[in-house]
Motif scaffolding. Sequence first.
Motif, PDB file in Angstrom:
ATOM      1  N   LYS A 144      22.695  -3.864 -28.466  1.00 37.68           N
ATOM      2  CA  LYS A 144      24.045  -4.136 -28.970  1.00 37.68           C
ATOM      3  C   LYS A 144      24.657  -5.338 -28.258  1.00 37.68           C
ATOM      4  N   GLN A 145      24.535  -5.355 -26.927  1.00 44.87           N
ATOM      5  CA  GLN A 145      25.115  -6.462 -26.169  1.00 44.87           C
ATOM      6  C   GLN A 145      24.406  -7.773 -26.478  1.00 44.87           C
ATOM      7  N   TRP A 146      23.093  -7.705 -26.675  1.00 40.98           N
ATOM      8  CA  TRP A 146      22.349  -8.917 -27.013  1.00 40.98           C
ATOM      9  C   TRP A 146      22.777  -9.459 -28.373  1.00 40.98           C
ATOM     10  N   ARG A 147      22.929  -8.559 -29.342  1.00 41.93           N
ATOM     11  CA  ARG A 147      23.383  -9.007 -30.669  1.00 41.93           C
ATOM     12  C   ARG A 147      24.769  -9.630 -30.590  1.00 41.93           C
ATOM     13  N   GLU A 148      25.644  -9.021 -29.778  1.00 39.93           N
ATOM     14  CA  GLU A 148      26.992  -9.579 -29.629  1.00 39.93           C
ATOM     15  C   GLU A 148      26.951 -10.963 -28.996  1.00 39.93           C
ATOM     16  N   LEU A 149      26.065 -11.141 -28.005  1.00 39.69           N
ATOM     17  CA  LEU A 149      25.934 -12.452 -27.366  1.00 39.69           C
ATOM     18  C   LEU A 149      25.418 -13.489 -28.353  1.00 39.69           C
ATOM     19  N   VAL A 150      24.399 -13.104 -29.138  1.00 41.14           N
ATOM     20  CA  VAL A 150      23.834 -14.043 -30.116  1.00 41.14           C
ATOM     21  C   VAL A 150      24.877 -14.410 -31.164  1.00 41.14           C
ATOM     22  N   LEU A 151      25.610 -13.401 -31.655  1.00 44.42           N
ATOM     23  CA  LEU A 151      26.645 -13.659 -32.664  1.00 44.42           C
ATOM     24  C   LEU A 151      27.752 -14.540 -32.094  1.00 44.42           C
ATOM     25  N   LYS A 163      27.451 -16.735 -29.680  1.00 42.93           N
ATOM     26  CA  LYS A 163      26.936 -18.102 -29.536  1.00 42.93           C
ATOM     27  C   LYS A 163      26.888 -18.808 -30.887  1.00 42.93           C
ATOM     28  N   GLU A 164      26.420 -18.092 -31.923  1.00 45.78           N
ATOM     29  CA  GLU A 164      26.368 -18.710 -33.253  1.00 45.78           C
ATOM     30  C   GLU A 164      27.770 -19.065 -33.747  1.00 45.78           C
ATOM     31  N   THR A 165      28.728 -18.189 -33.461  1.00 42.35           N
ATOM     32  CA  THR A 165      30.110 -18.472 -33.870  1.00 42.35           C
ATOM     33  C   THR A 165      30.660 -19.699 -33.148  1.00 42.35           C
ATOM     34  N   LEU A 166      30.397 -19.783 -31.839  1.00 43.47           N
ATOM     35  CA  LEU A 166      30.851 -20.941 -31.070  1.00 43.47           C
ATOM     36  C   LEU A 166      30.170 -22.217 -31.560  1.00 43.47           C
ATOM     37  N   ASP A 167      28.870 -22.122 -31.862  1.00 48.08           N
ATOM     38  CA  ASP A 167      28.154 -23.297 -32.375  1.00 48.08           C
ATOM     39  C   ASP A 167      28.733 -23.732 -33.713  1.00 48.08           C
ATOM     40  N   SER A 168      29.031 -22.746 -34.563  1.00 47.22           N
ATOM     41  CA  SER A 168      29.607 -23.067 -35.869  1.00 47.22           C
ATOM     42  C   SER A 168      30.968 -23.735 -35.720  1.00 47.22           C
TER      43      SER A 168
END
Length: 337
Positions: free
Chosen positions: A103-110, A112-117
């Motif tokens: 769960k924490q890994w998915r939140e981190l990935v999401l 990061k993707e949001t920040l990149d976007s």
Amino acid sequence: MVAGGSDSTPKLEHKGYNRGLILGLTMAESMLLLVFCLLLVAAALISAERSKRYEVERKLEKAEQQVAVLEKKRAEQAAEIVLLQSKVVSGDLSAADKAVVDKQWRELVLAKETLDSMADQGATTADLQSLSKLASVLKEHGVSLAAAPDEVNRLLAGNAGGKGAHDWPPIINLDDAKKNYFQSGSAELTGTFSQLLSTTITDEIASNLSLYGANIVEVIGHTDEQPLAREKSNLDDTIIGAMDGKLPVSALLPADNAGLGLARAIAVANVLKANPKLKDATILPMSAAQLILPGDTVTSGQRGAVEARRRIEIRVRGRTAPVAVINAGAAPSTNTQ
């Protein structure tokens, strides 16, 4: 003679006595009074400084206690991290631990993707801080951040005195030059573009639909004038199935830019249709092929790969005519093209 001598002596002594008086006090008494006043002032200053010192000591003690609490929490968290690291390395994770890590890994990935976007759209850390302050101000006035664009547009429209010549819904232009929304020559969306469509773009479209009372969303695919290498198109056989979601977008194989622009518009339209925020809107994919340059001018011929021309435009409008109902049981047309 004797009497005259006795009269002058007391007068001289009386004058000397007067020179030693200040406000009726002798010099010694005046000095004692001055020293007493100075002692009172010194005592007041010492008392004030002592109070300040006690206050500083109290704050220091409180700060030390807070530091101790934070240090204890840090030590506990460090111990937890070390424990998790050892479990991850050894593979000795319980089902609950695995669920937490996943769960924490998915939140981190999401995140990061949001920040990149957001970075792709030109947002900076300072912008996020300003947005946080803006959200606080809006909350104080009972306006949610999601509803802020509608509220601002409503206020601006009201200040303009009603709908005028420039009160048209804005066009959302998604330029592929720097974002790489599509694979080259393909209608398949990248993961970043899919996420952007499902979040930021959908919110903007929904806001425009609400603000302008619209119910139609036009998705227009544009390409450059670079010819495709494919000789035969299968869009006649696959385009309806792709629109209905029965076929994946990857099944669309256009052989020209008109077909490629339409295939890309269908890919975007399918993502928008799946979002419940746009459930009441009709989404229409269209192709402008390679005809229209950025800035709404018709091309006079511009060969080669021009990334700035590869784009998706999204417009909203109202329905201008009733939708014709076609009898599903009618015989298919024998017209050929």
